[in-house]
Scaffold this motif. Structure first.
Motif, PDB file in Angstrom:
ATOM      1  N   GLY A 161      18.229   6.451   0.449  1.00 32.28           N
ATOM      2  CA  GLY A 161      17.356   7.287   1.254  1.00 32.28           C
ATOM      3  C   GLY A 161      15.875   7.075   1.002  1.00 32.28           C
ATOM      4  N   SER A 162      15.531   6.250   0.012  1.00 33.75           N
ATOM      5  CA  SER A 162      14.121   6.037  -0.311  1.00 33.75           C
ATOM      6  C   SER A 162      13.353   5.409   0.837  1.00 33.75           C
ATOM      7  N   PHE A 163      14.052   4.600   1.625  1.00 32.74           N
ATOM      8  CA  PHE A 163      13.389   3.909   2.731  1.00 32.74           C
ATOM      9  C   PHE A 163      13.779   4.497   4.082  1.00 32.74           C
ATOM     10  N   ASP A 164      14.191   5.766   4.079  1.00 32.18           N
ATOM     11  CA  ASP A 164      14.448   6.431   5.357  1.00 32.18           C
ATOM     12  C   ASP A 164      13.189   6.408   6.210  1.00 32.18           C
ATOM     13  N   TYR A 165      12.019   6.592   5.549  1.00 36.10           N
ATOM     14  CA  TYR A 165      10.715   6.477   6.203  1.00 36.10           C
ATOM     15  C   TYR A 165       9.774   5.737   5.262  1.00 36.10           C
ATOM     16  N   VAL A 166       9.038   4.759   5.781  1.00 37.27           N
ATOM     17  CA  VAL A 166       8.066   4.029   4.960  1.00 37.27           C
ATOM     18  C   VAL A 166       6.808   3.776   5.785  1.00 37.27           C
ATOM     19  N   ILE A 167       5.699   3.669   5.074  1.00 38.60           N
ATOM     20  CA  ILE A 167       4.436   3.215   5.659  1.00 38.60           C
ATOM     21  C   ILE A 167       3.970   2.037   4.827  1.00 38.60           C
ATOM     22  N   ALA A 168       3.776   0.892   5.458  1.00 37.12           N
ATOM     23  CA  ALA A 168       3.337  -0.298   4.738  1.00 37.12           C
ATOM     24  C   ALA A 168       1.879  -0.159   4.322  1.00 37.12           C
ATOM     25  N   ILE A 169       1.606  -0.427   3.057  1.00 36.28           N
ATOM     26  CA  ILE A 169       0.229  -0.496   2.551  1.00 36.28           C
ATOM     27  C   ILE A 169      -0.210  -1.943   2.675  1.00 36.28           C
ATOM     28  N   ASN A 170      -1.318  -2.186   3.343  1.00 33.74           N
ATOM     29  CA  ASN A 170      -1.693  -3.569   3.646  1.00 33.74           C
ATOM     30  C   ASN A 170      -2.309  -4.296   2.448  1.00 33.74           C
ATOM     31  N   TYR A 171      -1.513  -4.349   1.390  1.00 30.63           N
ATOM     32  CA  TYR A 171      -1.810  -5.185   0.228  1.00 30.63           C
ATOM     33  C   TYR A 171      -0.934  -6.426   0.333  1.00 30.63           C
ATOM     34  N   ASN A 172      -1.549  -7.596   0.393  1.00 27.69           N
ATOM     35  CA  ASN A 172      -0.855  -8.882   0.417  1.00 27.69           C
ATOM     36  C   ASN A 172       0.241  -8.923   1.478  1.00 27.69           C
ATOM     37  N   ARG A 173      -0.092  -8.473   2.673  1.00 30.91           N
ATOM     38  CA  ARG A 173       0.827  -8.558   3.804  1.00 30.91           C
ATOM     39  C   ARG A 173       0.022  -8.781   5.074  1.00 30.91           C
ATOM     40  N   GLN A 174       0.713  -9.124   6.152  1.00 33.06           N
ATOM     41  CA  GLN A 174       0.068  -9.357   7.438  1.00 33.06           C
ATOM     42  C   GLN A 174       0.090  -8.088   8.267  1.00 33.06           C
ATOM     43  N   PRO A 175      -1.039  -7.430   8.480  1.00 33.62           N
ATOM     44  CA  PRO A 175      -1.049  -6.223   9.309  1.00 33.62           C
ATOM     45  C   PRO A 175      -0.539  -6.529  10.713  1.00 33.62           C
ATOM     46  N   GLY A 176       0.066  -5.518  11.333  1.00 33.38           N
ATOM     47  CA  GLY A 176       0.571  -5.691  12.679  1.00 33.38           C
ATOM     48  C   GLY A 176       1.993  -6.209  12.733  1.00 33.38           C
ATOM     49  N   THR A 177       2.672  -6.241  11.588  1.00 36.83           N
ATOM     50  CA  THR A 177       4.065  -6.687  11.532  1.00 36.83           C
ATOM     51  C   THR A 177       4.912  -5.581  10.918  1.00 36.83           C
ATOM     52  N   SER A 178       6.233  -5.736  11.002  1.00 35.52           N
ATOM     53  CA  SER A 178       7.145  -4.792  10.381  1.00 35.52           C
ATOM     54  C   SER A 178       6.889  -4.732   8.874  1.00 35.52           C
ATOM     55  N   PRO A 179       7.092  -3.576   8.243  1.00 37.81           N
ATOM     56  CA  PRO A 179       7.009  -3.530   6.782  1.00 37.81           C
ATOM     57  C   PRO A 179       7.936  -4.533   6.102  1.00 37.81           C
ATOM     58  N   LEU A 180       8.977  -4.982   6.813  1.00 44.89           N
ATOM     59  CA  LEU A 180       9.911  -5.951   6.247  1.00 44.89           C
ATOM     60  C   LEU A 180       9.414  -7.388   6.326  1.00 44.89           C
ATOM     61  N   ASP A 181       8.302  -7.613   6.999  1.00 47.99           N
ATOM     62  CA  ASP A 181       7.779  -8.977   7.114  1.00 47.99           C
ATOM     63  C   ASP A 181       7.451  -9.518   5.737  1.00 47.99           C
ATOM     64  N   TRP A 182       7.787 -10.782   5.502  1.00 45.23           N
ATOM     65  CA  TRP A 182       7.680 -11.370   4.168  1.00 45.23           C
ATOM     66  C   TRP A 182       6.434 -12.237   3.992  1.00 45.23           C
ATOM     67  N   THR A 183       5.500 -12.208   4.930  1.00 46.13           N
ATOM     68  CA  THR A 183       4.276 -12.997   4.798  1.00 46.13           C
ATOM     69  C   THR A 183       3.453 -12.482   3.629  1.00 46.13           C
ATOM     70  N   ARG A 184       2.989 -13.398   2.754  1.00 46.86           N
ATOM     71  CA  ARG A 184       2.205 -13.038   1.580  1.00 46.86           C
ATOM     72  C   ARG A 184       0.933 -13.890   1.559  1.00 46.86           C
TER      73      ARG A 184
END
Length: 248
Positions: free
Chosen positions: A169-192
């Motif tokens: 249940g930890s990931f029932d809701y998430v907000i991606a923090i734009n540290y070392n990721r590509q904004p505008g993509t799913s939190p699951l995006d693996w771009t680093r």
């Protein structure tokens, strides 16, 4: 376009290795030119009284404040109890004509070993800094957020936490923090963009009752409230770190 990782099992395993959950560092310093030199000291009548001065973000020093974009009207302020502590407070601030006004404050967890201003994969510390918030998602359906929301089965977290608590249940809701990721993509995006060694997958997510790998977590009811409040038109950012690091 939302980018998904096809294998939920691969996602879950990767999350445990690299952090809690996928851009570039979001904050850019916005410093102002110094005022012109004056040949005479200002008179007492020209000074701004404490009552008339704009309300600032409490505990946030000038260097950190300068990293908040001028267009930002919503700030999620996460203040850690100590450099090596996993306990923190998350507060939401809105910019008004009188300065920053607090609208909510909740207990939170951060990483097991506290905070770092040079986060690395596996260091079990949350990254200090100012990062934009543009994308959200979760195992459960969109609760009514204005952020881009990726609803899918990839948001799973098996096993138990550092204190033996279940992570379900930890990931029932998430907000991606734009540290070392590509904004505008799913939190699951693996771009680093900074490379895999600098970690990633740093999210705000549902609290499971113990420290995280690098994320910030709050109770589920508060996650839903935060998701419904954040508005991309107001350019929200998160300001995060232990109290001493923020006061710079």
């Amino acid at each position: 376009m939302i980018t998904r990782i096809p294998s939920a099992a691969l996602v879950a395993a990767s999350l445990l290795l690299t952090g809690c959950g996928g851009g570039a560092l979001a904050a850019t310093d916005h410093t102002s030119a110094p005022p012109p030199a004056s040949s005479s000291a200002p008179s007492p009548s020209s000074e701004i009284s404490a009552e008339a001065a704009p309300r600032q973000l409490p505990g946030v020093g000038p260097k950190m404040l300068a990293r908040i974009p001028a267009a930002t009207e919503q700030v999620v302020l996460v203040t850690g109890r100590g450099e090596d502590s996993p306990l923190s407070t998350l507060a939401l601030y809105e910019r008004t004509d009188d300065g920053w006004e607090q609208t909510a404050s909740w207990a939170a967890h951060n990483a097991l070993k506290g905070w770092s201003d040079h986060h690395m994969a596996g260091d079990l510390r949350s990254p200090i800094g100012v990062y934009s918030l543009t994308d959200a998602g979760g195992l459960l359906k969109d609760p009514g957020t204005k952020l881009s929301y990726d609803h899918g089965s990839g948001f799973v977290s098996p096993g138990t936490g550092f204190e033996g608590e279940p992570l379900a249940g930890s990931f029932d809701y998430v907000i991606a923090i734009n540290y070392n990721r590509q904004p505008g993509t799913s939190p699951l995006d693996w771009t680093r963009p900074l490379g895999s060694s600098r970690g990633g997958g740093i999210w705000i997510h549902v609290d499971h009752g113990g420290p995280t790998h690098g994320c910030v977590s709050i109770a589920e009811t508060h996650m839903k409230e935060l998701l419904r409040t954040l508005d991309p038109a107001r350019h929200p950012v998160i300001v995060m770190g232990d109290a001493a690091a923020l006061d710079h």
